[in-house]
Scaffold this motif. Sequence first.
Motif, PDB file in Angstrom:
ATOM      1  N   GLY A 181     -87.515 -37.939 -18.874  1.00 10.57           N
ATOM      2  CA  GLY A 181     -88.399 -36.790 -19.003  1.00 10.57           C
ATOM      3  C   GLY A 181     -88.314 -36.167 -20.384  1.00 10.57           C
ATOM      4  O   GLY A 181     -89.320 -35.882 -21.037  1.00 10.57           O
ATOM      5  N   ALA A 182     -87.073 -35.959 -20.872  1.00 11.36           N
ATOM      6  CA  ALA A 182     -86.880 -35.337 -22.180  1.00 11.36           C
ATOM      7  C   ALA A 182     -87.483 -36.214 -23.274  1.00 11.36           C
ATOM      8  O   ALA A 182     -88.188 -35.734 -24.166  1.00 11.36           O
ATOM      9  CB  ALA A 182     -85.396 -35.107 -22.428  1.00 11.36           C
ATOM     10  N   ALA A 183     -87.225 -37.526 -23.191  1.00 11.67           N
ATOM     11  CA  ALA A 183     -87.751 -38.431 -24.214  1.00 11.67           C
ATOM     12  C   ALA A 183     -89.268 -38.543 -24.086  1.00 11.67           C
ATOM     13  O   ALA A 183     -89.978 -38.629 -25.094  1.00 11.67           O
ATOM     14  CB  ALA A 183     -87.111 -39.811 -24.060  1.00 11.67           C
ATOM     15  N   GLY A 184     -89.758 -38.508 -22.835  1.00  9.66           N
ATOM     16  CA  GLY A 184     -91.192 -38.654 -22.602  1.00  9.66           C
ATOM     17  C   GLY A 184     -92.021 -37.616 -23.343  1.00  9.66           C
ATOM     18  O   GLY A 184     -93.061 -37.937 -23.917  1.00  9.66           O
ATOM     19  N   TYR A 185     -91.549 -36.372 -23.339  1.00 10.03           N
ATOM     20  CA  TYR A 185     -92.270 -35.305 -24.034  1.00 10.03           C
ATOM     21  C   TYR A 185     -92.438 -35.664 -25.518  1.00 10.03           C
ATOM     22  O   TYR A 185     -93.542 -35.616 -26.077  1.00 10.03           O
ATOM     23  CB  TYR A 185     -91.497 -33.994 -23.877  1.00 10.03           C
ATOM     24  N   ALA A 186     -91.306 -36.046 -26.149  1.00  5.03           N
ATOM     25  CA  ALA A 186     -91.363 -36.386 -27.571  1.00  5.03           C
ATOM     26  C   ALA A 186     -92.248 -37.607 -27.804  1.00  5.03           C
ATOM     27  O   ALA A 186     -93.000 -37.663 -28.787  1.00  5.03           O
ATOM     28  CB  ALA A 186     -89.953 -36.643 -28.097  1.00  5.03           C
ATOM     29  N   LEU A 187     -92.204 -38.575 -26.871  1.00  4.49           N
ATOM     30  CA  LEU A 187     -93.011 -39.784 -27.038  1.00  4.49           C
ATOM     31  C   LEU A 187     -94.498 -39.474 -26.937  1.00  4.49           C
ATOM     32  O   LEU A 187     -95.313 -40.029 -27.677  1.00  4.49           O
ATOM     33  CB  LEU A 187     -92.612 -40.834 -25.989  1.00  4.49           C
ATOM     34  N   VAL A 188     -94.860 -38.558 -26.009  1.00  9.98           N
ATOM     35  CA  VAL A 188     -96.263 -38.155 -25.911  1.00  9.98           C
ATOM     36  C   VAL A 188     -96.725 -37.550 -27.240  1.00  9.98           C
ATOM     37  O   VAL A 188     -97.857 -37.756 -27.677  1.00  9.98           O
ATOM     38  CB  VAL A 188     -96.472 -37.155 -24.744  1.00  9.98           C
ATOM     39  N   GLY A 189     -95.789 -36.826 -27.893  1.00  9.31           N
ATOM     40  CA  GLY A 189     -96.120 -36.255 -29.194  1.00  9.31           C
ATOM     41  C   GLY A 189     -96.506 -37.320 -30.211  1.00  9.31           C
ATOM     42  O   GLY A 189     -97.333 -37.085 -31.095  1.00  9.31           O
ATOM     43  N   LEU A 190     -95.917 -38.504 -30.059  1.00 12.72           N
ATOM     44  CA  LEU A 190     -96.194 -39.577 -31.016  1.00 12.72           C
ATOM     45  C   LEU A 190     -97.631 -40.096 -30.903  1.00 12.72           C
ATOM     46  O   LEU A 190     -98.165 -40.653 -31.862  1.00 12.72           O
ATOM     47  CB  LEU A 190     -95.214 -40.736 -30.814  1.00 12.72           C
ATOM     48  N   ILE A 191     -98.245 -39.912 -29.710  1.00 10.18           N
ATOM     49  CA  ILE A 191     -99.630 -40.389 -29.544  1.00 10.18           C
ATOM     50  C   ILE A 191    -100.504 -39.817 -30.657  1.00 10.18           C
ATOM     51  O   ILE A 191    -101.297 -40.526 -31.278  1.00 10.18           O
ATOM     52  CB  ILE A 191    -100.180 -39.970 -28.163  1.00 10.18           C
ATOM     53  N   GLY A 192    -100.322 -38.508 -30.910  1.00 11.42           N
ATOM     54  CA  GLY A 192    -101.095 -37.865 -31.972  1.00 11.42           C
ATOM     55  C   GLY A 192    -100.875 -38.532 -33.316  1.00 11.42           C
ATOM     56  O   GLY A 192    -101.821 -38.811 -34.055  1.00 11.42           O
ATOM     57  N   LEU A 193     -99.599 -38.837 -33.611  1.00  6.64           N
ATOM     58  CA  LEU A 193     -99.275 -39.456 -34.902  1.00  6.64           C
ATOM     59  C   LEU A 193     -99.962 -40.812 -35.046  1.00  6.64           C
ATOM     60  O   LEU A 193    -100.517 -41.141 -36.092  1.00  6.64           O
ATOM     61  CB  LEU A 193     -97.759 -39.642 -35.036  1.00  6.64           C
ATOM     62  N   PHE A 194     -99.928 -41.603 -33.937  1.00  3.70           N
ATOM     63  CA  PHE A 194    -100.526 -42.934 -34.010  1.00  3.70           C
ATOM     64  C   PHE A 194    -102.034 -42.865 -34.205  1.00  3.70           C
ATOM     65  O   PHE A 194    -102.651 -43.810 -34.684  1.00  3.70           O
ATOM     66  CB  PHE A 194    -100.201 -43.735 -32.743  1.00  3.70           C
ATOM     67  N   GLN A 195    -102.632 -41.748 -33.791  1.00  6.12           N
ATOM     68  CA  GLN A 195    -104.078 -41.628 -33.959  1.00  6.12           C
ATOM     69  C   GLN A 195    -104.423 -40.910 -35.261  1.00  6.12           C
ATOM     70  O   GLN A 195    -105.562 -40.467 -35.445  1.00  6.12           O
ATOM     71  CB  GLN A 195    -104.677 -40.907 -32.755  1.00  6.12           C
ATOM     72  N   GLY A 196    -103.444 -40.765 -36.115  1.00  8.12           N
ATOM     73  CA  GLY A 196    -103.711 -40.197 -37.424  1.00  8.12           C
ATOM     74  C   GLY A 196    -103.778 -38.689 -37.442  1.00  8.12           C
ATOM     75  O   GLY A 196    -104.275 -38.098 -38.407  1.00  8.12           O
ATOM     76  N   ALA A 197    -103.310 -38.032 -36.364  1.00  6.01           N
ATOM     77  CA  ALA A 197    -103.324 -36.567 -36.333  1.00  6.01           C
ATOM     78  C   ALA A 197    -101.883 -36.056 -36.407  1.00  6.01           C
ATOM     79  O   ALA A 197    -100.985 -36.807 -36.759  1.00  6.01           O
ATOM     80  CB  ALA A 197    -103.995 -36.091 -35.055  1.00  6.01           C
ATOM     81  N   ALA A 198    -101.684 -34.783 -36.070  1.00  6.58           N
ATOM     82  CA  ALA A 198    -100.347 -34.200 -36.162  1.00  6.58           C
ATOM     83  C   ALA A 198     -99.529 -34.543 -34.925  1.00  6.58           C
ATOM     84  O   ALA A 198    -100.070 -34.962 -33.904  1.00  6.58           O
ATOM     85  CB  ALA A 198    -100.452 -32.691 -36.312  1.00  6.58           C
ATOM     86  N   PHE A 199     -98.199 -34.343 -35.045  1.00  8.02           N
ATOM     87  CA  PHE A 199     -97.298 -34.549 -33.917  1.00  8.02           C
ATOM     88  C   PHE A 199     -97.677 -33.588 -32.792  1.00  8.02           C
ATOM     89  O   PHE A 199     -97.877 -32.404 -33.028  1.00  8.02           O
ATOM     90  CB  PHE A 199     -95.861 -34.300 -34.381  1.00  8.02           C
ATOM     91  N   LEU A 200     -97.809 -34.093 -31.581  1.00 10.44           N
ATOM     92  CA  LEU A 200     -98.149 -33.312 -30.384  1.00 10.44           C
ATOM     93  C   LEU A 200     -99.581 -32.780 -30.396  1.00 10.44           C
ATOM     94  O   LEU A 200     -99.944 -31.960 -29.561  1.00 10.44           O
ATOM     95  CB  LEU A 200     -97.175 -32.148 -30.154  1.00 10.44           C
ATOM     96  N   GLN A 201    -100.381 -33.211 -31.339  1.00  8.21           N
ATOM     97  CA  GLN A 201    -101.791 -32.791 -31.302  1.00  8.21           C
ATOM     98  C   GLN A 201    -102.479 -33.519 -30.143  1.00  8.21           C
ATOM     99  O   GLN A 201    -102.227 -34.697 -29.896  1.00  8.21           O
ATOM    100  CB  GLN A 201    -102.476 -33.141 -32.618  1.00  8.21           C
ATOM    101  N   ASN A 202    -103.319 -32.770 -29.430  1.00  8.43           N
ATOM    102  CA  ASN A 202    -103.945 -33.315 -28.228  1.00  8.43           C
ATOM    103  C   ASN A 202    -105.151 -34.171 -28.615  1.00  8.43           C
ATOM    104  O   ASN A 202    -106.262 -33.686 -28.743  1.00  8.43           O
ATOM    105  CB  ASN A 202    -104.367 -32.160 -27.322  1.00  8.43           C
ATOM    106  N   THR A 203    -104.897 -35.477 -28.801  1.00  6.57           N
ATOM    107  CA  THR A 203    -105.972 -36.328 -29.315  1.00  6.57           C
ATOM    108  C   THR A 203    -106.595 -37.204 -28.239  1.00  6.57           C
ATOM    109  O   THR A 203    -107.565 -37.901 -28.499  1.00  6.57           O
ATOM    110  CB  THR A 203    -105.437 -37.259 -30.428  1.00  6.57           C
TER     111      THR A 203
END
Lengths: 250, 115
Positions: A181-203
């Motif tokens: 769970g703890a790691a999952g939150y941070a990993l979801v944040g990476l989705i934004g980074l992979f899409q070229g936006a900011a960390f944890l940005q809702n993309t």
Amino acid sequence: MNARARLLVFALGALLLGGAYMAALSQLAPLGRGASAYADILNRVCVRERHITDVVTAVNFDYRGFDTLGEEFIMFTAVMGAVLLLRRGKDEVQAPQEDELTSRRGRRRSDAVALAGVVFTAVLLLFGSYVITHGQLTPGGGFQGGVIASTALWLVYLSGSYKVMRQVGPKPLVEAAEALGAAGYALVGLIGLFQGAAFLQNTLPPGSIGSPFSGGTVPLIDIAVGLEVSGGFVLLLLTFMEEVLEIRLH
Amino acid sequence: MLNIFCYSIAAWVLLIGLYGVVTSRNLIHLVLCLSVMETSTYVLLTLIGYRVGGTAPVFADIPVGTKAVDPVVQALMLTDVVVEATVMALLLALAVQAHKRTGSLDPHDLRALQG
């Protein structure tokens, strides 16, 4: 310092603190008439912008998602600290005591309690998952749902026994859930980074308003936080129970 | 007048909790007093976020634009309630260890550092 002197110091400190506190409070806007541009904007744009109808959840996991990540790790660290403090010491042995494992000390559990426990364990798990997965629609989310779901295991102990509780919620599984769970939150944040936006940005696509799959990354974060909170609370329960029932001095 | 009275509840809860912490003779009682102090934050935040005639900031079945209370302070509070519970567990674990080492739960018996 004796009790009198201690009370005197407290009285002085309380007067100072209370006075300063009241002086600060008197500067606040009259009750119920305060205005916060930030709050008004969020209330107005949240549904249209993010397709999330519960603005509180949107603030927690989207607009201020990074803050909540920090809060979540405070929780993670606190649970780890408690587990670390209650680990078996050098001068202690961990030996389950058979009589305490099978029955709660000297008290017989009635059949009515056992039956109610079984029914409500299922109800609590279901309700917990409902609250976790509908956080973006109605009041709820990972924090609240996680606490509700974790109480299911407490009920197993109440209506069953310590032994059954350990079988239903083995410690390695609970620890893994919390870490995931703890790691999952941070990993979801990476989705934004992979899409070229900011960390944890809702993309992620926001979905249609009112659907359980709306809100982009918010339902994912809800599930991660739900796992972490329920895992953490259950881990605390297991640790304290172990301390009471299993760990003994040599 | 009502105004200050409502806000001062937060100050009172904070101070009464502090009084408990200062005069406590039992570590578990002390941890609970600390949580009372923390509750004053919730009282204050709820009052600050309150709007006359405002509803909950959940627009699932009410139209957007309906007057609602401040969602930001509620979000702050919500995470804190859960975090506080785990921090209390940490403090209670400390109390358990202190009792194990010294045989007492009285904070006055914890004078010298050991180990």
